[in-house]
Design a protein around this motif. Sequence first.
Motif, short mmCIF file in Angstrom:
data_model
loop_
_atom_site.label_atom_id
_atom_site.label_comp_id
_atom_site.label_asym_id
_atom_site.label_seq_id
_atom_site.Cartn_x
_atom_site.Cartn_y
_atom_site.Cartn_z
N ILE A 148 0.85 -1.19 0.00
CA ILE A 148 0.00 0.00 0.00
C ILE A 148 0.88 1.24 0.00
CG2 ILE A 148 -1.68 1.33 1.34
CD1 ILE A 148 -2.74 -1.37 2.38
N ASP A 149 0.54 2.19 -0.85
CA ASP A 149 1.23 3.48 -0.89
C ASP A 149 0.66 4.33 0.24
OD1 ASP A 149 1.53 6.35 -1.51
OD2 ASP A 149 2.44 5.63 -3.36
N ALA A 150 1.50 4.75 1.17
CA ALA A 150 1.04 5.51 2.34
C ALA A 150 0.43 6.84 1.95
CB ALA A 150 2.19 5.72 3.33
N ALA A 151 0.93 7.46 0.88
CA ALA A 151 0.43 8.77 0.47
C ALA A 151 -0.98 8.68 -0.12
CB ALA A 151 1.39 9.41 -0.53
N SER A 152 -1.22 7.67 -0.94
CA SER A 152 -2.52 7.57 -1.62
C SER A 152 -3.48 6.60 -0.93
CB SER A 152 -2.32 7.11 -3.07
OG SER A 152 -1.88 5.76 -3.11
N GLY A 153 -2.92 5.67 -0.15
CA GLY A 153 -3.75 4.65 0.48
C GLY A 153 -4.15 3.54 -0.48
N LYS A 154 -3.60 3.57 -1.69
CA LYS A 154 -3.96 2.57 -2.69
C LYS A 154 -2.96 1.42 -2.73
CE LYS A 154 -6.49 5.77 -5.55
NZ LYS A 154 -6.77 6.26 -6.87
N MET A 155 -3.50 0.23 -3.03
CA MET A 155 -2.66 -0.95 -3.16
C MET A 155 -2.15 -1.06 -4.60
SD MET A 155 -3.42 -4.95 -2.25
CE MET A 155 -3.63 -4.61 -0.52
N ALA A 156 -0.88 -1.40 -4.72
CA ALA A 156 -0.29 -1.60 -6.04
C ALA A 156 -0.95 -2.78 -6.73
CB ALA A 156 1.21 -1.83 -5.90
N GLU A 157 -0.99 -2.75 -8.06
CA GLU A 157 -1.58 -3.84 -8.83
C GLU A 157 -0.50 -4.67 -9.50
OE1 GLU A 157 -4.94 -3.01 -11.27
OE2 GLU A 157 -5.54 -1.31 -10.02
N GLY A 158 -0.65 -5.97 -9.46
CA GLY A 158 0.31 -6.88 -10.08
C GLY A 158 1.43 -7.24 -9.11
N ILE A 159 1.92 -8.46 -9.25
CA ILE A 159 2.90 -8.98 -8.30
C ILE A 159 4.20 -8.18 -8.30
CG2 ILE A 159 3.76 -10.73 -9.92
CD1 ILE A 159 3.46 -11.02 -6.06
N GLU A 160 4.65 -7.72 -9.45
CA GLU A 160 5.91 -6.96 -9.49
C GLU A 160 5.77 -5.62 -8.78
OE1 GLU A 160 6.84 -6.93 -13.63
OE2 GLU A 160 7.27 -9.09 -13.63
N ALA A 161 4.70 -4.89 -9.04
CA ALA A 161 4.47 -3.60 -8.38
C ALA A 161 4.21 -3.79 -6.89
CB ALA A 161 3.30 -2.87 -9.04
N GLN A 162 3.51 -4.85 -6.54
CA GLN A 162 3.24 -5.12 -5.13
C GLN A 162 4.53 -5.45 -4.37
OE1 GLN A 162 0.22 -8.17 -5.29
NE2 GLN A 162 -1.42 -6.68 -5.59
N THR A 163 5.38 -6.24 -5.00
CA THR A 163 6.66 -6.59 -4.37
C THR A 163 7.50 -5.33 -4.18
OG1 THR A 163 6.62 -8.78 -5.38
CG2 THR A 163 8.76 -7.97 -4.61
N ARG A 164 7.59 -4.52 -5.22
CA ARG A 164 8.36 -3.27 -5.15
C ARG A 164 7.84 -2.37 -4.04
NH1 ARG A 164 8.04 -2.40 -10.06
NH2 ARG A 164 9.96 -3.45 -10.62
N ARG A 165 6.50 -2.21 -3.95
CA ARG A 165 5.91 -1.33 -2.94
C ARG A 165 6.15 -1.87 -1.53
NH1 ARG A 165 5.60 3.31 -1.40
NH2 ARG A 165 5.27 3.78 -3.58
N SER A 166 5.99 -3.17 -1.34
CA SER A 166 6.23 -3.76 0.00
C SER A 166 7.67 -3.53 0.43
CB SER A 166 5.90 -5.25 -0.01
OG SER A 166 4.52 -5.45 -0.16
N LEU A 167 8.61 -3.72 -0.50
CA LEU A 167 10.02 -3.52 -0.16
C LEU A 167 10.35 -2.04 0.06
CD1 LEU A 167 11.68 -6.15 -2.49
CD2 LEU A 167 11.40 -6.26 -0.01
#
Length: 83
Positions: free
Chosen positions: A35-54
């Motif tokens: 989840i992006d703290a600024a927007s509150g939105k969850m990234a879509e797709g495994i690659e974007a989700q992995t990048r955001r979590s890290l």
Amino acid sequence: MKTIIASPHAPKAVGPYSQAVGAGGALYVSGQLPIDAASGKMAEGIEAQTRRSLTNLGHILREAGYDYSDVVKTTVLLQSIGD
């Protein structure tokens, strides 16, 4: 003695836990959702989700005075092993 760590750049902890706790010279970081703290939105797709979590993990590490090179162990939970 323990120290509670909270970065304003990572999503707030959901529920009765902390983003991280420092104790005895070690830092214990809670699991990070993509989840992006600024927007509150969850990234879509495994690659974007992995990048955001890290990225969220990195914000917490920096808040505690650490960086990725200090990480000793991680656990990754996947919804699908195919990811």
